[in-house]
Design a protein around this motif. Structure first.
Motif, PDB file in Angstrom:
ATOM      1  N   SER A 169      -0.782 -12.600   6.671  1.00  0.00           N
ATOM      2  CA  SER A 169      -0.449 -11.401   5.905  1.00  0.00           C
ATOM      3  C   SER A 169      -1.752 -10.740   5.470  1.00  0.00           C
ATOM      4  O   SER A 169      -2.834 -11.189   5.849  1.00  0.00           O
ATOM      5  CB  SER A 169       0.401 -11.765   4.686  1.00  0.00           C
ATOM      6  OG  SER A 169      -0.336 -12.578   3.793  1.00  0.00           O
ATOM      7  N   THR A 170      -1.656  -9.699   4.667  1.00  0.00           N
ATOM      8  CA  THR A 170      -2.838  -8.956   4.256  1.00  0.00           C
ATOM      9  C   THR A 170      -3.830  -9.857   3.517  1.00  0.00           C
ATOM     10  O   THR A 170      -3.554 -10.339   2.420  1.00  0.00           O
ATOM     11  CB  THR A 170      -2.447  -7.786   3.343  1.00  0.00           C
ATOM     12  OG1 THR A 170      -1.514  -6.956   4.024  1.00  0.00           O
ATOM     13  CG2 THR A 170      -3.668  -6.969   2.956  1.00  0.00           C
ATOM     14  N   ILE A 201      -3.035   0.510  -1.877  1.00  0.00           N
ATOM     15  CA  ILE A 201      -2.414  -0.773  -1.541  1.00  0.00           C
ATOM     16  C   ILE A 201      -1.819  -1.429  -2.787  1.00  0.00           C
ATOM     17  O   ILE A 201      -0.688  -1.929  -2.760  1.00  0.00           O
ATOM     18  CB  ILE A 201      -3.441  -1.701  -0.858  1.00  0.00           C
ATOM     19  CG1 ILE A 201      -3.767  -1.173   0.543  1.00  0.00           C
ATOM     20  CG2 ILE A 201      -2.919  -3.138  -0.765  1.00  0.00           C
ATOM     21  CD1 ILE A 201      -4.903  -1.902   1.235  1.00  0.00           C
ATOM     22  N   CYS A 204       1.329   0.441  -3.850  1.00  0.00           N
ATOM     23  CA  CYS A 204       2.448   0.154  -2.943  1.00  0.00           C
ATOM     24  C   CYS A 204       3.004  -1.247  -3.172  1.00  0.00           C
ATOM     25  O   CYS A 204       4.227  -1.449  -3.190  1.00  0.00           O
ATOM     26  CB  CYS A 204       2.001   0.314  -1.495  1.00  0.00           C
ATOM     27  SG  CYS A 204       1.737   2.030  -0.976  1.00  0.00           S
ATOM     28  N   ILE A 205       2.136  -2.220  -3.359  1.00  0.00           N
ATOM     29  CA  ILE A 205       2.604  -3.587  -3.588  1.00  0.00           C
ATOM     30  C   ILE A 205       3.393  -3.678  -4.885  1.00  0.00           C
ATOM     31  O   ILE A 205       4.468  -4.293  -4.938  1.00  0.00           O
ATOM     32  CB  ILE A 205       1.413  -4.567  -3.599  1.00  0.00           C
ATOM     33  CG1 ILE A 205       0.846  -4.725  -2.179  1.00  0.00           C
ATOM     34  CG2 ILE A 205       1.827  -5.929  -4.147  1.00  0.00           C
ATOM     35  CD1 ILE A 205      -0.425  -5.544  -2.104  1.00  0.00           C
ATOM     36  N   LYS A 209       6.495  -1.008  -1.752  1.00  0.00           N
ATOM     37  CA  LYS A 209       6.480  -0.078  -0.623  1.00  0.00           C
ATOM     38  C   LYS A 209       5.543  -0.571   0.478  1.00  0.00           C
ATOM     39  O   LYS A 209       4.653  -1.390   0.240  1.00  0.00           O
ATOM     40  CB  LYS A 209       6.035   1.314  -1.091  1.00  0.00           C
ATOM     41  CG  LYS A 209       6.942   1.934  -2.147  1.00  0.00           C
ATOM     42  CD  LYS A 209       6.556   3.380  -2.440  1.00  0.00           C
ATOM     43  CE  LYS A 209       5.166   3.520  -3.021  1.00  0.00           C
ATOM     44  NZ  LYS A 209       4.846   4.898  -3.451  1.00  0.00           N
ATOM     45  N   GLU A 210       5.720  -0.065   1.672  1.00  0.00           N
ATOM     46  CA  GLU A 210       4.842  -0.387   2.792  1.00  0.00           C
ATOM     47  C   GLU A 210       3.483   0.297   2.606  1.00  0.00           C
ATOM     48  O   GLU A 210       3.394   1.366   2.000  1.00  0.00           O
ATOM     49  CB  GLU A 210       5.466   0.073   4.115  1.00  0.00           C
ATOM     50  CG  GLU A 210       6.694  -0.729   4.536  1.00  0.00           C
ATOM     51  CD  GLU A 210       6.345  -2.158   4.881  1.00  0.00           C
ATOM     52  OE1 GLU A 210       5.268  -2.386   5.459  1.00  0.00           O
ATOM     53  OE2 GLU A 210       7.147  -3.060   4.555  1.00  0.00           O
ATOM     54  N   TYR A 211       2.444  -0.320   3.144  1.00  0.00           N
ATOM     55  CA  TYR A 211       1.104   0.268   3.027  1.00  0.00           C
ATOM     56  C   TYR A 211       0.339   0.125   4.337  1.00  0.00           C
ATOM     57  O   TYR A 211      -0.877  -0.037   4.354  1.00  0.00           O
ATOM     58  CB  TYR A 211       0.333  -0.389   1.877  1.00  0.00           C
ATOM     59  CG  TYR A 211       0.320  -1.908   1.902  1.00  0.00           C
ATOM     60  CD1 TYR A 211      -0.689  -2.613   2.552  1.00  0.00           C
ATOM     61  CD2 TYR A 211       1.325  -2.640   1.279  1.00  0.00           C
ATOM     62  CE1 TYR A 211      -0.701  -3.996   2.581  1.00  0.00           C
ATOM     63  CE2 TYR A 211       1.318  -4.019   1.289  1.00  0.00           C
ATOM     64  CZ  TYR A 211       0.303  -4.692   1.939  1.00  0.00           C
ATOM     65  OH  TYR A 211       0.305  -6.056   1.970  1.00  0.00           O
ATOM     66  N   THR A 212       1.053   0.232   5.442  1.00  0.00           N
ATOM     67  CA  THR A 212       0.462   0.031   6.769  1.00  0.00           C
ATOM     68  C   THR A 212      -0.691   0.986   7.027  1.00  0.00           C
ATOM     69  O   THR A 212      -1.741   0.592   7.545  1.00  0.00           O
ATOM     70  CB  THR A 212       1.535   0.212   7.859  1.00  0.00           C
ATOM     71  OG1 THR A 212       2.641  -0.646   7.575  1.00  0.00           O
ATOM     72  CG2 THR A 212       0.968  -0.121   9.231  1.00  0.00           C
ATOM     73  N   GLU A 213      -0.510   2.249   6.656  1.00  0.00           N
ATOM     74  CA  GLU A 213      -1.551   3.251   6.928  1.00  0.00           C
ATOM     75  C   GLU A 213      -2.815   2.948   6.129  1.00  0.00           C
ATOM     76  O   GLU A 213      -3.938   3.003   6.661  1.00  0.00           O
ATOM     77  CB  GLU A 213      -1.029   4.646   6.590  1.00  0.00           C
ATOM     78  CG  GLU A 213      -2.019   5.758   6.911  1.00  0.00           C
ATOM     79  CD  GLU A 213      -1.460   7.145   6.630  1.00  0.00           C
ATOM     80  OE1 GLU A 213      -2.267   8.100   6.586  1.00  0.00           O
ATOM     81  OE2 GLU A 213      -0.232   7.271   6.456  1.00  0.00           O
ATOM     82  N   GLU A 215      -3.756   0.059   4.991  1.00  0.00           N
ATOM     83  CA  GLU A 215      -4.349  -1.164   5.523  1.00  0.00           C
ATOM     84  C   GLU A 215      -5.152  -0.865   6.792  1.00  0.00           C
ATOM     85  O   GLU A 215      -6.248  -1.419   6.983  1.00  0.00           O
ATOM     86  CB  GLU A 215      -3.261  -2.190   5.819  1.00  0.00           C
ATOM     87  CG  GLU A 215      -3.807  -3.529   6.301  1.00  0.00           C
ATOM     88  CD  GLU A 215      -2.709  -4.573   6.436  1.00  0.00           C
ATOM     89  OE1 GLU A 215      -2.479  -5.315   5.477  1.00  0.00           O
ATOM     90  OE2 GLU A 215      -2.090  -4.643   7.514  1.00  0.00           O
ATOM     91  N   LYS A 216      -4.630   0.009   7.624  1.00  0.00           N
ATOM     92  CA  LYS A 216      -5.357   0.390   8.836  1.00  0.00           C
ATOM     93  C   LYS A 216      -6.653   1.120   8.477  1.00  0.00           C
ATOM     94  O   LYS A 216      -7.716   0.863   9.078  1.00  0.00           O
ATOM     95  CB  LYS A 216      -4.475   1.290   9.711  1.00  0.00           C
ATOM     96  CG  LYS A 216      -5.125   1.718  11.022  1.00  0.00           C
ATOM     97  CD  LYS A 216      -5.409   0.532  11.931  1.00  0.00           C
ATOM     98  CE  LYS A 216      -5.977   0.998  13.260  1.00  0.00           C
ATOM     99  NZ  LYS A 216      -6.319  -0.147  14.149  1.00  0.00           N
TER     100      LYS A 216
END
Length: 658
Positions: A169-170, A201, A204-205, A209-213, A215-216
């Protein structure tokens, strides 16, 4: 509905730091202490335009009715290494971990750079996001507090976090600008600093919520740092900027970094060791490996690969060098897979644990992946008693010693060649893994009163009292509770509204002065600001004789040297500074704080510490705290009366002048 979040940390400073991060991420403009909080575990109300929160601090791990870290140790190969902070959400009175954070104010270079890798390794296995917040642009200081070279980690360190994130995971580093960063370093790393991604991040956590963008974006910044390091590398052969980019693409495609390095980027590697007591056979084993190995992204890191093309000759020489290896170990060693070796000294010449080595095996695993075959070679002089436990009960050794726990957790096999062992020991994972591991119940609720009162509570209450009381003008320049990082001492110039800061503090100054646990700056009590230094301990007998003068002398010595950074009051933007303050600009007072456990403790401390003020803590069975404050100078009396006349922030805390 009010959202309840708990912040568990090493100490009150880590809790406070995480709280400030949460407030920024959630855009909370104001907060207030809840007067009904316990003195051990302060709570704060906070709100945005749409949401209301209660944040409760739990300073100090392992001292509450339940252990929050058990929720991070859900896997067989988890470590007892604890992150600085774990943030949880309370749902139906049950704690659910959301995020773990590690703060590193130390210079991230040398073996210190992987000292904390075990924390990310273990937390990642539990599937809880882990953020490693480190500083870039800082400088090492010499004994005279003059700047030496800038320090930053080997690029393999941040790359290992990216690689590990792909598998679990992250688990990612966040690089912030060091307060001591100069203009040159700021320009160099301007595309690496990642506060924006950090806040997204965290927000969102906390909101689920998602934080894919984000994280990228963070990964791209980490890769940018790695490429900068590759371009500016001196004295160490590492991958080129383009090769690091290729390596990143490899792990993004779930391919093997080890295979990629063996086929495309072999780096000459050689192992050297300079410790006392290195055995002749250990030196020969290093020579054999140096003949057949390639480096893992670097020529200098204490890890290497024996490519499968070289494996047969390597194994032949090792079997001759160590004729008494077990048959099962020989069979494992002869497998056709590429072999990764982690080289761990582990112990200093006197036999004490070399702490940074605890992170080396986890770092190796994070970098090379869960499918790599890892042999850990231990060559340091561990205490002789270690080896009997190693042979008779390796599982016990791994559960009682942090270094061996890390080694066993991340390794497939271990080979020992130590001057303190009569035998050359070898063991496989099947023999040292804990087959009886059982995860602890995940449904826990933690009460805000510790099972044992100690030094953490002395510091928590002192910090809360002097930062949250109304009616006294105080600036907190330093708070260093158990587990603190000594990252700096600040003073505030009220005339120009500038905060000045010294970084990389020594424990003891050149005059044998003692670094304080707390430094507060008190205004409006005298013709000059008062620098108020405090030594805190759990008990009376732990306080040093004459500590008051040593505390003051530490600040005298520090004021003889230029500061390292400055910023405008209430600003977050530090800049490098060499401004020179003067001892003549301040008055100085010292204090001791401790828990009074016996009738004779007060008299003992009073005659021992030579301080201007003494804080004597008394706790009742119902969790209330009374601090008896006594003074021993005119300045101390002014401070004592000002503190007692201020509005106390907690109902369960009372102050008495004695």
């Amino acid at each position: 509905m009010i959202k309840k979040l708990n912040i568990h940390g090493d100490n009150i400073v880590e809790c406070e730091r995480a709280f400030n991060l949460c407030k920024k991420a959630l855009n909370i403009k104001s907060s207030s202490i809840i007067k009904e909080s316990t003195v051990f575990s302060p709570s704060y109300n906070a709100s945005t335009e749409t949401d209301a929160y209660i944040f409760t601090f739990f300073p100090g791990y392992g001292r509450w009715n339940k252990d929050i870290l058990s929720l991070l140790h859900t896997e067989k190969y988890s470590l007892r290494e604890a992150p600085d902070v774990v943030i949880t959400k309370i749902e139906n009175e049950i704690e659910r971990p959301l995020l773990a954070i590690e703060y590193c104010g130390a210079l991230p270079a040398g073996n210190q750079a992987w000292q904390r890798s075990g924390r990310g390794y273990s937390t990642g296995k539990s599937k809880i996001p882990y953020l490693y917040i480190a500083e870039l642009g800082g400088y090492e200081l010499d004994s005279n507090r003059n700047r030496k070279a800038a320090r930053s980690p080997n690029p393999a360190i941040p790359f290992s976090y990216i690689a590990y994130t792909k598998e679990y995971s992250t688990v990612l580093p966040i690089y912030e600008k060091s307060p001591g960063c100069d203009e040159e370093s700021e320009r160099l790393y301007q595309d690496v600093f990642s506060e924006e991604q950090l806040l997204v991040i965290v927000e969102c956590i906390l909101h689920g919520k998602e934080y894919t963008e984000a994280e990228k974006e963070l990964e791209n910044k980490i890769l940018k740092f790695i490429q900068i390091k590759a371009a500016t590398s001196k004295g160490t052969v590492t991958l080129s900027e383009e090769q690091w980019k290729q390596a990143y693409n490899v792990i993004c495609n779930n391919e093997s970094l080890i295979t990629f390095l063996c086929k495309n980027n072999p780096i000459n590697w050689k192992k050297t060791a300079y410790i006392e007591g290195l055995t002749e056979t250990a030196q020969k084993f290093m020579n054999i490996a140096s003949k057949y190995a390639i480096g893992i992204t670097s020529s200098k890191l204490p890890m290497c690969i024996i490519p499968n093309l070289n494996k047969r000759k390597f194994v032949e020489e090792v079997n001759i060098l160590y004729p008494n290896l077990t048959d099962t170990f020989k069979k494992w060693l002869s497998k056709k897979d590429n072999l990764v070796i982690a080289w761990i000294m582990g112990f200093k010449p006197r036999g004490d644990d070399a702490r940074p080595d605890r992170g080396l095996a986890p770092f190796t695993r994070m970098l090379t992946g869960k499918n790599a075959e890892i042999l850990t070679f231990v060559y340091g002089p561990a205490p002789a008693a270690t080896w009997k436990v190693f042979e008779d009960n390796p599982v016990k050794l791994g559960t009682t010693n942090g270094l061996w726990e890390a080694i066993f957790s991340a390794s497939d096999a271990v080979l020992v060649d130590s001057a303190t062992s009569k035998k050359k020991l070898n063991i496989l994972k099947e023999e040292f893994q804990n087959k009886d591991f059982k995860p602890i119940d995940k449904k826990i609720s933690i009460l805000p009163i510790p099972t044992k009162i100690g030094e953490n509570d002395v510091d928590t209450i002192l910090h809360t009292l002097l930062t949250q009381s109304k009616g006294i003008e105080i600036f907190e320049g330093m708070c260093n509770p158990p587990g603190g990082d000594w990252s700096g001492i600040s003073v505030l110039n009220k005339k120009n509204k500038i905060e000045y800061r010294w970084l990389s503090l020594p424990r003891v100054s050149q005059t044998e002065a003692k670094r304080p646990d707390h430094v507060f700056q008190i205004f409006s009590l005298a013709e000059k600001p008062i620098l108020f230094s405090i030594e805190s301990k759990e008990g009376a007998r732990e306080l040093e004789t004459g500590i008051g003068e040593r505390l003051n002398r530490y600040l005298y010595d520090l004021l003889k040297t230029p500061v390292n950074a400055e910023r405008e009051e209430k600003s977050e933007n530090w800049k490098y500074s060499d401004f020179q303050l003067s001892k003549d600009d301040f008055l100085f007072a010292s204090a001791a704080a401790y828990i009074c456990m016996r009738d004779e403790d007060f008299e003992l401390v009073e005659n021992k510490v030579a301080c201007d003020v003494i804080f004597s803590y008394f706790f009742s069975d119902d969790g209330k705290c009374t601090i008896k404050i006594s003074s021993y100078s005119e300045l101390g009396k002014k401070i004592m009366e000002a503190i007692c006349n201020a509005k106390c922030p907690l109902d369960n805390l009372s102050l008495v002048i004695v």
